[in-house]
Design a protein around this motif. Structure first.
Motif, PDB file in Angstrom:
ATOM      1  N   UNK A  98       0.811  -1.209   0.000  1.00 51.55           N
ATOM      2  CA  UNK A  98       0.000   0.000   0.000  1.00 51.55           C
ATOM      3  C   UNK A  98       0.848   1.264   0.000  1.00 51.55           C
ATOM      4  N   UNK A  99       2.097   1.147  -0.393  1.00 50.92           N
ATOM      5  CA  UNK A  99       2.947   2.315  -0.454  1.00 50.92           C
ATOM      6  C   UNK A  99       3.513   2.691   0.905  1.00 50.92           C
ATOM      7  N   UNK A 100       4.379   3.707   0.876  1.00 52.48           N
ATOM      8  CA  UNK A 100       5.076   4.129   2.087  1.00 52.48           C
ATOM      9  C   UNK A 100       5.105   5.642   2.168  1.00 52.48           C
ATOM     10  N   UNK A 101       4.753   6.163   3.331  1.00 51.54           N
ATOM     11  CA  UNK A 101       4.963   7.569   3.654  1.00 51.54           C
ATOM     12  C   UNK A 101       6.185   7.607   4.563  1.00 51.54           C
ATOM     13  N   UNK A 102       7.258   8.234   4.123  1.00 50.28           N
ATOM     14  CA  UNK A 102       8.525   8.192   4.847  1.00 50.28           C
ATOM     15  C   UNK A 102       8.495   9.211   5.977  1.00 50.28           C
ATOM     16  N   UNK A 113       5.910   7.264  -1.388  1.00 48.85           N
ATOM     17  CA  UNK A 113       6.262   6.417  -2.527  1.00 48.85           C
ATOM     18  C   UNK A 113       5.181   5.361  -2.719  1.00 48.85           C
ATOM     19  N   UNK A 114       4.628   5.284  -3.922  1.00 43.25           N
ATOM     20  CA  UNK A 114       3.605   4.294  -4.275  1.00 43.25           C
ATOM     21  C   UNK A 114       2.399   4.372  -3.337  1.00 43.25           C
ATOM     22  N   UNK A 115       2.138   5.542  -2.797  1.00 42.20           N
ATOM     23  CA  UNK A 115       0.994   5.749  -1.892  1.00 42.20           C
ATOM     24  C   UNK A 115       0.065   6.759  -2.544  1.00 42.20           C
ATOM     25  N   UNK A 116      -1.154   6.323  -2.870  1.00 43.29           N
ATOM     26  CA  UNK A 116      -2.066   7.167  -3.637  1.00 43.29           C
ATOM     27  C   UNK A 116      -3.342   7.481  -2.886  1.00 43.29           C
ATOM     28  N   UNK A 117      -3.273   7.377  -1.562  1.00 42.58           N
ATOM     29  CA  UNK A 117      -4.363   7.824  -0.696  1.00 42.58           C
ATOM     30  C   UNK A 117      -3.914   9.112  -0.033  1.00 42.58           C
ATOM     31  N   UNK A 118      -4.446  10.236  -0.488  1.00 44.47           N
ATOM     32  CA  UNK A 118      -4.034  11.534   0.051  1.00 44.47           C
ATOM     33  C   UNK A 118      -4.325  11.608   1.539  1.00 44.47           C
ATOM     34  N   UNK A 136       4.897   0.319 -12.571  1.00 43.66           N
ATOM     35  CA  UNK A 136       3.463   0.276 -12.895  1.00 43.66           C
ATOM     36  C   UNK A 136       2.758  -1.031 -12.528  1.00 43.66           C
ATOM     37  N   UNK A 137       3.305  -1.845 -11.671  1.00 43.54           N
ATOM     38  CA  UNK A 137       2.559  -3.028 -11.247  1.00 43.54           C
ATOM     39  C   UNK A 137       1.357  -2.615 -10.402  1.00 43.54           C
ATOM     40  N   UNK A 138       0.282  -3.369 -10.519  1.00 44.29           N
ATOM     41  CA  UNK A 138      -0.990  -2.950  -9.927  1.00 44.29           C
ATOM     42  C   UNK A 138      -0.943  -2.820  -8.409  1.00 44.29           C
ATOM     43  N   UNK A 139      -0.081  -3.609  -7.737  1.00 41.31           N
ATOM     44  CA  UNK A 139      -0.033  -3.494  -6.279  1.00 41.31           C
ATOM     45  C   UNK A 139       0.708  -2.237  -5.829  1.00 41.31           C
ATOM     46  N   UNK A 140       1.272  -1.492  -6.777  1.00 43.41           N
ATOM     47  CA  UNK A 140       1.943  -0.230  -6.453  1.00 43.41           C
ATOM     48  C   UNK A 140       1.181   0.976  -6.988  1.00 43.41           C
ATOM     49  N   UNK A 192       2.622 -17.844 -18.946  1.00 42.44           N
ATOM     50  CA  UNK A 192       1.780 -16.930 -18.158  1.00 42.44           C
ATOM     51  C   UNK A 192       2.593 -15.783 -17.587  1.00 42.44           C
ATOM     52  N   UNK A 193       2.210 -14.546 -17.912  1.00 46.53           N
ATOM     53  CA  UNK A 193       2.931 -13.360 -17.435  1.00 46.53           C
ATOM     54  C   UNK A 193       1.928 -12.309 -16.967  1.00 46.53           C
ATOM     55  N   UNK A 194       2.432 -11.359 -16.193  1.00 37.33           N
ATOM     56  CA  UNK A 194       1.601 -10.225 -15.782  1.00 37.33           C
ATOM     57  C   UNK A 194       1.529  -9.204 -16.913  1.00 37.33           C
TER      58      UNK A 194
END
Length: 465
Positions: A2-6, A13-18, A32-36, A173-175
């Motif tokens: 779910x990303x990191x607020x340092x 980084x990779x955190x898109x919840x304001x 660009x992987x979906x979990x990021x 099989x690939x992402x």
């Protein structure tokens, strides 16, 4: 993920919840992987920093408005205002993926994101001899019993499986992003096209990969599909048309549901051995795992630097100071007058009760907070004699000799019941501790009389003192 607020920085980084990002002002996308990218969409409306290749795919994949996308060249340092300098480094994970090297008053922080360590990273000028205060580490495979071969060795394993089935078609099989190098290597080795869907072909062209991909069915006998399609029912269906095997390149343990499914330990994340080698070479002051819910620091303690770590520059708001005019006005008031006003204000609306536990929690929550020293007692129930009026000439020795709780209780009321010899009980405490059934019997007139009696006892006590 779910990303990191340092902490101690304006960086997310990779955190898109304001809302969860709090005070973060600089937002970075590692890949660009979906979990990021969870939460990142066309509604995003803040500057977003990423690699040029990720920026090229971002609008196409997630419809993020181009005006908010800020591509930064890999391998170069970029000053973002006066607070942060960032350098993007290739993370060897998937096309466009990068690590972030942050520098500022908070120290030096390396955020790997998802990465596959190689010895070539030691030649990176931005990392050579660099003091790293905090290392945010991709700990996906951080377990001593989870061994992984190099991607080159895993590619050889896949080629071996294909050679063992010369008359079979091959489905891999690939992402949606990643493992492109494996597909290219196999296509070149076996001299065949790799059949893909139209949208994947467009993406391959955006990535500027070798021309080994096509959408024409039957043009080649290797096909790339989404990893979710590798399952029992699809293998049965494919084998009714033509003998087919499936290759599943992954570093994670998987359950095989069909004898023609062949997992290959091909991973875009660092193995445990590679992580140890990376940390041992980098010698950071601390290691922080990016994947939550797992502990990996114990494996790296012996590799950490003993050099002092730069402390985060945490901004702690100062206590709100009362205006000078309001302080002087309040200091001129007698505590007895304040008590009478408090009593009169409480009569019309009755009493609002809170549990003693709740009050205790509130008072304990402010422990350790400094407030400006004031000469006037702020309690509306203090009847004089409070040590907040003590002579400022007294030394620290006298103050240190006092026990906690005695400072505000130098004068007591002999008439009031005292549950503790050092803590006198005032009228408010008596009133709050009175059973509700008794209070209901009191009329407003009776309450006024109780207040007057209490005040008269206080005045008498002050005269005696």
């Amino acid at each position: 993920m779910n990303g990191t607020v340092i902490p101690g920085t304006p960086i997310a980084v990779d955190c898109w919840s304001v809302r969860r990002a709090g005070g973060a002002r600089l937002f970075f996308l590692s890949h660009l992987h979906s979990d990021h990218t969870a939460g990142l969409s066309s509604t995003w409306s803040r500057p977003l920093y990423c690699s040029p290749l990720t920026a090229r795919l971002l609008h196409r994949r997630l419809q993020v408005p181009p005006r908010w996308i800020r591509p930064l060249e890999v391998g170069q340092s970029h000053a973002l205002g006066e607070e942060v300098t960032v350098t993007l480094l290739d993370s060897n994970h998937c096309p466009g993926s990068v690590m972030f090297l942050f520098e500022g008053a908070f120290g030096t922080i390396l955020y790997t994101g998802d990465f596959r360590y190689t010895s070539a990273m030691r030649d990176e000028p931005a990392l050579r001899g660099r003091h790293i205060d905090r290392l945010y580490l991709d700990n996906t495979h951080c377990h001593p019993h989870r061994a992984l071969p190099s991607r080159h060795c895993a590619t050889r394993q896949a080629a071996g499986v294909i050679r063992a089935h010369p008359r079979h078609h091959v489905v891999i099989g690939v992402y949606s992003l990643g493992k492109e190098t494996l597909l290219v290597d196999l296509a070149l080795e076996f001299r065949t096209w790799v059949v893909v869907s139209p949208w994947r072909l467009e993406q391959m062209r955006l990535l500027e990969l070798p021309d080994v991909f096509t959408t024409e069915e039957g043009a080649g006998w290797i096909r790339a599909v989404d990893v979710a399609e590798i399952r029992w029912d699809t293998l049965v269906s494919w084998n009714t048309l033509h003998p087919t095997i499936a290759i599943l390149p992954t570093g994670r343990p998987v359950k095989v549901t069909h004898p023609n499914i062949h997992p290959i330990p091909y991973s875009d994340h660092s193995s445990f051995t590679e992580l140890c080698e990376f940390v041992k070479w980098l010698k950071p002051c601390s290691v922080i795992p990016i994947v939550r819910g797992t502990t990996c620091q114990v494996y790296f303690q012996k590799y950490l630097s003993s050099a002092p770590q730069t402390s985060p520059d945490l901004k702690i708001p100062k206590p709100v100071q009362e205006p000078v005019q309001q302080q002087s006005k309040r200091k001129g008031q007698e505590p007895l007058c304040l008590l009478k006003k408090a009593a009169r204000r409480s009569v019309p609306r009755g009493v609002v009760y809170e549990s003693p536990e709740k009050c205790t929690e509130k008072s304990e929550g402010f422990t350790g907070v400094e407030v400006a020293e004031q000469n006037c007692c702020e309690s509306a129930l203090c009847l004089g004699g409070c040590t907040s009026k003590m002579d400022t000439g007294k030394g620290k020795e006298e103050l240190s000799a006092e026990q906690p709780g005695e400072a505000g209780a130098a004068s007591t009321l002999s008439q009031a019941p005292a549950p503790h010899e050092h803590l006198p009980t005032g009228f408010a405490e008596q009133y709050l501790l009175t059973p509700l059934s008794v209070l209901k019997q009191n009329t407003p007139q009776m309450f006024d009389k109780l207040v007057e009696d209490f005040l008269s006892r206080g005045e008498a006590s002050s005269t005696i003192v």
